[in-house]
Design an enzyme around this catalytic site. Structure first.
Site, PDB file in Angstrom:
ATOM      1  N   ASP A  50       1.098 -47.791   5.043  1.00 21.09           N
ATOM      2  CA  ASP A  50       0.548 -49.140   4.848  1.00 21.09           C
ATOM      3  C   ASP A  50      -0.456 -49.136   3.700  1.00 21.09           C
ATOM      4  O   ASP A  50      -0.411 -49.996   2.811  1.00 21.09           O
ATOM      5  CB  ASP A  50      -0.172 -49.632   6.123  1.00 21.09           C
ATOM      6  CG  ASP A  50       0.741 -49.821   7.307  1.00 21.09           C
ATOM      7  OD1 ASP A  50       1.084 -50.967   7.609  1.00 21.09           O
ATOM      8  OD2 ASP A  50       1.094 -48.822   7.941  1.00 21.09           O
ATOM      9  N   THR A 121       4.853 -52.014  11.463  1.00 23.79           N
ATOM     10  CA  THR A 121       4.200 -50.703  11.513  1.00 23.79           C
ATOM     11  C   THR A 121       4.427 -49.993  12.852  1.00 23.79           C
ATOM     12  O   THR A 121       4.666 -48.781  12.893  1.00 23.79           O
ATOM     13  CB  THR A 121       2.684 -50.838  11.253  1.00 23.79           C
ATOM     14  OG1 THR A 121       2.491 -51.406   9.960  1.00 23.79           O
ATOM     15  CG2 THR A 121       2.001 -49.484  11.296  1.00 23.79           C
TER      16      THR A 121
END
Length: 306
Positions: A50, A121
């Protein structure tokens, strides 16, 4: 980059290149095994992928377009990044697009880019990499106008490559995929895989679906609408953010679909707006009666989103 091209086409063209580079970073982090997971909040994870993917995208775009606002999901940091993460090239086919007059000469101060460097995620950390997308949405004023959705792990067996990029500019065109209409006589609903609650369940039950498809990531869910695998995306929760929906909304609108809150109102994407989508997300594939879905959502479900 062709400076004669409009600001909007240059942003979308560069975003395509940046998301492709970010997708490689995401794959590299997974291959190296150093996810370095941080828990930002309940059911809200962040990984090294990320952080690195966002740095790649925002640094690349901010250097080329210094006068526009860019908002990313992850907190910014000042660490140095490898030079090969900084993208300067742009998709040449996008640069050739002809825009309508109202999109040709836009003021940079009216542009806000929303970046989700790794949508899905939770699934990524569990190895469910097919759920992952990289999202860059471009808003002009309040409206989501352009969107790029990159799937780092999409397998193109014909070309023998990994990854694909879908894009759309509302009222102009789309690419990277072939729109498919969902089957008639059925109702397939896609919704959250990991953030369900009583309100989400009540909304879905009220629509009497033939099948419920639970997947991670707003980008992935909207792709199911684009490809005719679901009729609607239903998420009666406040957990979604502007960086989750800006790009998917723009691409969906480019092919005639609709994305609103549970009251039928479009979300605003200007720089000063709040980040959460507090009144849920309801999206429908092209040809679906969006109002039908709105009408069948119980009032109690809507009130729980106030």
């Amino acid at each position: 980059m062709a400076q004669s091209a409009s600001l909007l086409t240059r942003i979308v063209a560069t975003s395509i290149s940046a998301t492709i580079r970010a997708g490689k970073i995401i794959r590299d982090v997974m291959s190296d095994g150093g996810l370095k997971i941080v828990e930002k909040g309940k059911n809200d994870l962040q990984t090294e992928a990320d952080r690195c993917a966002q740095k790649c995208i925002i640094t690349s775009l901010s250097r080329l377009f210094p006068n526009i606002t860019i908002i990313g999901e992850e907190e910014s940091n000042s660490c140095e990044i490898p030079s090969d993460w900084i993208v300067t090239e742009a998709d040449q086919d996008i640069l050739k697009l002809k825009l309508p007059a109202h999109l040709e000469n836009i003021d940079p101060k009216d542009v806000c880019i929303w970046v989700d460097p790794l949508d899905g995620t939770s699934e990524y950390t569990q190895g469910l990499v097919e759920h992952v997308t990289v999202l860059v949405g471009v808003a002009i004023g309040e409206r989501a106008v352009g969107g790029v959705i990159h799937q780092p792990y999409y397998k193109d067996n014909e070309k023998g490559i990994l990854g694909r990029t879908l894009w759309g500019i509302n009222g102009v065109g789309y690419g990277g995929f072939v729109p498919v209409s969902p089957p008639d006589g059925k109702r397939f609903i896609t919704t959250t895989r990991s953030h369900s609650d009583k309100n989400v369940k009540a909304a879905i039950d009220a629509l009497s679906p033939d099948e419920v498809i639970r997947v991670g990531g707003a980008g992935h869910k909207v792709i199911l609408l684009l490809e005719g695998k679901a009729h609607a995306y239903v998420f009666a929760s406040q957990g979604c953010k502007k960086w989750d929906t800006c790009a998917p909304e723009a691409v969906l609108h480019a092919i005639g679909g609709t994305l609103t809150d549970f009251y039928g109102e479009k979300y605003a994407y200007h720089a000063e707006t709040i980040h959460p989508n507090l009144r849920g997300v309801l999206a429908t594939a092209p040809g679906q009666a969006h109002q039908w879905y709105l009408n069948h959502i119980p009032e109690e479900v809507k009130q729980n989103l106030q």
